[in-house]
Design an enzyme around this catalytic site. Structure first.
Site, PDB file in Angstrom:
ATOM      1  N   ASP A 206       0.865  -1.181   0.000  1.00 31.06           N
ATOM      2  CA  ASP A 206       0.000   0.000   0.000  1.00 31.06           C
ATOM      3  C   ASP A 206       0.902   1.232   0.000  1.00 31.06           C
ATOM      4  OD1 ASP A 206      -1.501   2.219   0.700  1.00 31.06           O
ATOM      5  OD2 ASP A 206      -2.584   1.239   2.322  1.00 31.06           O
ATOM      6  N   LYS A 232      -3.712  12.075  -3.329  1.00 27.67           N
ATOM      7  CA  LYS A 232      -2.683  12.311  -2.325  1.00 27.67           C
ATOM      8  C   LYS A 232      -1.361  12.763  -2.949  1.00 27.67           C
ATOM      9  CE  LYS A 232      -4.666   8.768   0.736  1.00 27.67           C
ATOM     10  NZ  LYS A 232      -5.212   9.589   1.815  1.00 27.67           N
TER      11      LYS A 232
END
Length: 414
Positions: A206, A232
């Protein structure tokens, strides 16, 4: 070039590309320190998406008219650009999803439901985001597999001796966060991947808090799967990336079905299209892909080594300033190369939600809660924490504003 020899960012010039940072509430300019949740979007990305809608808006892979061709080329080139950015072999290894969470679910359903069974272990870490922890936990319940968790030690780092104990011949998948969204810890993901492969297991990393902030080469890490989100990394919401080794993606069954991902359909059966399209059914996030392409270009123009150096410097400064306060409890490693650009903490006698509300009165935007890591907070013995997270447009002065606002919280809860 070493981190010490990198030219520092021209933060003032970068901030000019983010009009939202000039906003004021009650006469105070916003201090945006919630970047681990989502970063702001530069004009270059907004303009790229706007230009697409104004000039090339059409559905992809469905028409031979000029607009559809332009949109298709832009969408495919976005895959190519992202592949280049993360060191993938090509567009075949880059699947666009909605976000990191959907990427996790794609592999959990396409691979996990078909491959896991009683006696198989899925090894996670105690600092996993719910996107990983909940997904594998529920898949394990359906398949009879077992979930194990690598311990987090008192410094906020993974206990790698424990990792070597857990990862064995019964391990089928090792899924780990690259950078913790709560502790800021930068995990040794290459070592975890090597451990998985030594025992014939696969690895899923991740990278939601890593790809936006540091150079990432999936080939060097040797992860079988790697995921991250556009919002992000100065890109738009609504688009995420799943990297997968081509031979593994070829073997997997699709997670979702529909138009755009098929080769041939009859009343009796269907066959699937080429990679990566077989995992992208329906109308995909075309404008968002254009925006993600622009975000990658924008970040590479700055230089990911410089992005990383700036974030490490801010995180170290914030950690030191908060530690000097005396009544602040900090979580995770001290500033340095094994900490990403965020700091989670609690102020003695003040709940994180109350503190965040007081900081908002000073127009300081931070995050409070468990940050989708409830089990980790249970381990830490706190119901919630306050998280300040940084990006390329943040400054030391903004951290000073946060520190100064703590006095109001102390006065209110004295």
């Amino acid at each position: 070039m070493s981190q010490q020899n990198l030219e520092p960012l021209d933060v003032a010039a970068i901030r000019e590309e983010f009009p939202i940072l000039e906003r004021e509430f009650n006469g105070q300019q916003v201090v945006y320190l919630d970047n681990a949740a989502t970063t702001q979007t530069p004009d270059a990305v907004v303009d790229a998406m706007s230009d697409y809608y104004r000039e090339s808006n059409a559905n992809v892979h469905r028409g031979i008219h000029h607009l559809s061709q332009e949109a298709s080329v832009a969408y495919e080139e976005a895959h190519d650009r992202v592949a280049e950015f993360i060191g993938a072999a090509g567009r075949e290894e880059v699947v666009f999803t909605k976000n990191t969470t959907e990427s996790e679910n794609l592999i959990a359903y396409s691979w996990g439901l078909n491959e896991l069974g009683p006696g198989d272990d899925v090894v996670l870490t105690e600092m996993e985001h719910h996107a990983s922890l909940v997904t594998w936990q529920q898949i394990a319940k359906r398949t009879g597999a077992n979930v194990e968790y690598i311990r987090v030690d008192e410094t906020g780092r993974l206990d790698m001796d424990h990792a070597r104990e857990l990862i064995g011949d019964d391990t089928a998948m090792v899924s780990a966060v690259h950078v913790s969204n709560t502790l800021g810890t930068v995990n040794p993901v290459s070592e975890l991947t090597d451990l998985a492969h030594e025992h014939g297991a696969l690895s899923f990393i991740d990278g939601a808090q890593a790809v936006p902030n540091r150079p990432v080469d999936v080939g060097e890490i040797d992860a079988d799967f790697y995921a991250f989100s556009g919002h992000k990394m100065a890109g738009p919401t609504g688009i995420g990336v799943l990297y997968g080794k081509e031979h593994l993606l070829e073997e997997l069954e699709p997670y979702l079905y529909g138009g755009g991902m098929i080769r041939k359909v009859t009343f009796e059966d269907s066959t699937w299209g080429e990679l990566p399209w077989k995992f992208e059914p329906g109308t995909p996030p075309i404008a968002e892909a254009v925006g993600l392409h622009a975000a990658v270009d924008w970040l590479e123009e700055i230089g990911m080594e410089r992005v990383q150096a700036h974030e490490e410097e801010l995180a170290a400064y914030a950690y030191d300033q908060l530690a000097a306060e005396g009544d602040v409890e900090l979580y995770g490693p001290e500033g340095g190369p094994d900490r990403g650009g965020l700091v989670s903490f609690n102020l003695e006698g003040v709940h994180a939600h109350d503190l965040t509300s007081i900081l908002n009165d000073h127009t300081v935007a931070v995050r409070a809660g468990d940050h989708c890591t409830q089990p980790l907070h249970d381990k830490l013995g706190v119901p919630a924490s306050t998280r300040a997270s940084f990006y390329v447009y943040n400054t030391r002065e903004e951290i000073d504003t946060l520190i100064a606002a703590l006095d109001d919280a102390r006065a209110l809860f004295a």
